[in-house]
Design a protein around this motif. Structure first.
Motif, PDB file in Angstrom:
ATOM      1  N   GLU A  82     -32.250 -12.654 -11.431  1.00 58.75           N
ATOM      2  CA  GLU A  82     -31.344 -13.029 -10.360  1.00 58.75           C
ATOM      3  C   GLU A  82     -31.009 -14.516 -10.395  1.00 58.75           C
ATOM      4  OE1 GLU A  82     -33.153 -11.153  -6.601  1.00 58.75           O
ATOM      5  OE2 GLU A  82     -34.687 -11.045  -8.145  1.00 58.75           O
ATOM      6  N   ARG A 144     -43.643  -1.771  -5.114  1.00 62.37           N
ATOM      7  CA  ARG A 144     -43.018  -2.438  -6.269  1.00 62.37           C
ATOM      8  C   ARG A 144     -43.691  -2.078  -7.594  1.00 62.37           C
ATOM      9  NH1 ARG A 144     -39.324  -6.291  -4.741  1.00 62.37           N
ATOM     10  NH2 ARG A 144     -39.334  -6.828  -2.514  1.00 62.37           N
ATOM     11  N   ARG A 168     -37.483  -4.122 -12.095  1.00 65.53           N
ATOM     12  CA  ARG A 168     -36.873  -3.605 -10.859  1.00 65.53           C
ATOM     13  C   ARG A 168     -37.659  -4.024  -9.635  1.00 65.53           C
ATOM     14  NH1 ARG A 168     -36.982   2.166 -10.453  1.00 65.53           N
ATOM     15  NH2 ARG A 168     -38.744   2.103 -11.886  1.00 65.53           N
ATOM     16  N   LEU A 171     -36.726  -7.537  -7.961  1.00 62.46           N
ATOM     17  CA  LEU A 171     -35.445  -7.786  -7.300  1.00 62.46           C
ATOM     18  C   LEU A 171     -35.674  -8.040  -5.813  1.00 62.46           C
ATOM     19  CD1 LEU A 171     -33.148  -5.102  -8.978  1.00 62.46           C
ATOM     20  CD2 LEU A 171     -33.220  -7.551  -9.431  1.00 62.46           C
ATOM     21  N   GLY A 172     -35.245  -9.186  -5.341  1.00 55.82           N
ATOM     22  CA  GLY A 172     -35.407  -9.543  -3.941  1.00 55.82           C
ATOM     23  C   GLY A 172     -36.797  -9.986  -3.548  1.00 55.82           C
ATOM     24  N   SER A 203     -37.729  -0.850  -1.718  1.00 53.64           N
ATOM     25  CA  SER A 203     -37.186  -2.188  -1.492  1.00 53.64           C
ATOM     26  C   SER A 203     -37.942  -2.850  -0.353  1.00 53.64           C
ATOM     27  CB  SER A 203     -35.693  -2.119  -1.153  1.00 53.64           C
ATOM     28  OG  SER A 203     -35.493  -1.360   0.027  1.00 53.64           O
ATOM     29  N   GLU A 288     -28.221 -15.893  -5.030  1.00 46.34           N
ATOM     30  CA  GLU A 288     -29.421 -15.324  -5.640  1.00 46.34           C
ATOM     31  C   GLU A 288     -30.125 -14.364  -4.692  1.00 46.34           C
ATOM     32  OE1 GLU A 288     -33.870 -16.757  -7.101  1.00 46.34           O
ATOM     33  OE2 GLU A 288     -32.374 -18.219  -6.505  1.00 46.34           O
ATOM     34  N   GLU A 289     -30.234 -14.740  -3.417  1.00 51.38           N
ATOM     35  CA  GLU A 289     -30.882 -13.866  -2.444  1.00 51.38           C
ATOM     36  C   GLU A 289     -30.073 -12.604  -2.201  1.00 51.38           C
ATOM     37  OE1 GLU A 289     -33.131 -17.328   0.227  1.00 51.38           O
ATOM     38  OE2 GLU A 289     -31.138 -16.600   0.777  1.00 51.38           O
ATOM     39  N   GLY A 292     -30.460  -9.707  -4.884  1.00 55.05           N
ATOM     40  CA  GLY A 292     -31.604  -8.826  -4.698  1.00 55.05           C
ATOM     41  C   GLY A 292     -31.603  -8.071  -3.388  1.00 55.05           C
ATOM     42  N   TYR A 293     -30.722  -8.457  -2.458  1.00 51.59           N
ATOM     43  CA  TYR A 293     -30.717  -7.863  -1.117  1.00 51.59           C
ATOM     44  C   TYR A 293     -29.723  -6.716  -0.984  1.00 51.59           C
ATOM     45  CZ  TYR A 293     -29.952  -7.552   3.944  1.00 51.59           C
ATOM     46  OH  TYR A 293     -29.815  -7.101   5.239  1.00 51.59           O
TER      47      TYR A 293
END
Length: 343
Positions: A82, A144, A168, A171-172, A203, A288-289, A292-293
């Motif tokens: 990211e 995760r 994966r 991410l975030g 997530s 960037e945030e 992943g969001y």
């Protein structure tokens, strides 16, 4: 690379150059097709965006740019996380480019021998205060799918942990770990190898979205009543449009809201009308945030002046029909239970 050696004690063979880490994710870049397209940027055509991305590969050897097979107007960018994609987008923003970015897709491959699907794994090293070590372990080893490999403490009250996590699962994770550790964690991650697919990964966020259903400028009166529904991403005076995500819903599922509703002007005086309105500052996220969001049905709209999160399909009716279709497919995949019970 070149190997430099002395003439007195020369090395007979050059030192092998370590290979570059392969890209782990991809994003689609395209021209902004939203209602505010062309109002804030100077380079808005998809051909200009593609030319800029291709020129970036001349200096950045870790970035790969390809043409999309499904949409001629979009360009595929393959990167190593990211942060790398976010830095590229910020550079293009400052140069006057306007674009949309789709959710990241992890690059998978098939094992040539077994035919099993493989995905990239990364080694994650986290240095954090000892009091937050348990929180970090739970965050990475839970949904995760990470594995704790090594853990050590030092005399200064710090804990160093080494994990192996699917790409994966990262991410975030950066903003999440910064929040739960109050900014005391330092994280570093690098590619290890491709391994067997880890399955479904959860997530960090379980809430839905507050989706705008009207065009105009957000008002304090409307946002004050919506603040109890969740976390807002916009402030009074910000331009909004139908399909734009203006906040995170405290409950699961998307909620259509009207942030441009104005206060009624009449000659009736009541105690509630005379009360002052207070609104917390909106939550602003970087590119960037947001990478992943965002969810699979959302895109990031980037201009030199604004960064907005919106739905890929702006029409609410089309989104509802697509959601019903997805639900039917998910219900069809669930195992059918027999009507009769145990005897």
């Amino acid at each position: 690379g070149d190997t430099l050696t002395s003439t007195a004690n020369a090395i007979p063979a050059p030192v092998n150059t370590p290979p570059l880490a392969p890209p782990t994710l991809s994003c689609f870049f395209g021209a902004n097709n939203g209602p505010l397209s062309g109002k804030e940027g100077t380079h808005v055509a998809s051909s200009r965006v593609r030319a800029r991305l291709i020129s970036e590969t001349d200096n950045n050897v870790t970035l790969t740019v390809e043409l999309s097979d499904t949409d001629a107007e979009k360009t595929v960018v393959l990167g190593r996380g990211e942060l790398q994609i976010g830095i590229l987008v910020e550079q293009m923003r400052r140069e006057g480019y306007e674009m949309i970015i789709t959710p990241p897709q992890i690059l998978t491959k098939k094992c040539p021998d077994t035919g099993v699907e493989l995905e990239p794994y990364e080694e994650v090293i986290v240095d954090v205060d000892a009091e937050y070590s348990g929180t970090v372990v739970n965050a990475l080893t839970g949904s995760r799918r990470g594995v704790l490999v090594e853990m050590s403490d030092d005399s200064r009250g710090k804990t160093r942990m080494k994990f192996e996590v699917p790409s994966r699962g990262l991410l975030g994770f950066g903003p999440e770990i910064a929040t739960v550790t109050r900014g005391t964690a330092v994280m570093h991650h690098c590619y290890v190898e491709d391994r067997e697919h880890a399955g479904i990964i959860g997530s960090g966020s379980d809430g839905g979205r507050l989706v705008c259903n009207s065009m105009g400028k957000a008002t304090l009166f409307a946002l004050e009543s919506l603040s109890s529904r969740g976390t807002l991403f916009v402030a009074p005076g910000d331009v909004v449009y139908p399909g734009m995500v203006i906040g995170e819903n405290a409950k699961a599922g998307d909620l259509e809201v009207n942030p441009v509703r104005a206060k009624k002007l009449d000659n009736m005086r009541t105690q509630s009308k005379e009360e002052k309105m207070y609104l917390s500052p909106p939550k602003r996220m970087s590119v960037e945030e947001l990478i992943g969001y965002m969810n699979e049905d959302e895109v990031i709209e980037v201009t030199p002046l604004s960064v907005r999160l919106r739905k890929l399909e702006l029409d609410s009716g089309v989104r509802e029909r697509a959601a019903r279709s997805r639900k039917k497919k998910m219900d069809a995949l669930k195992p059918k239970q027999g009507k009769g019970g145990k005897r």
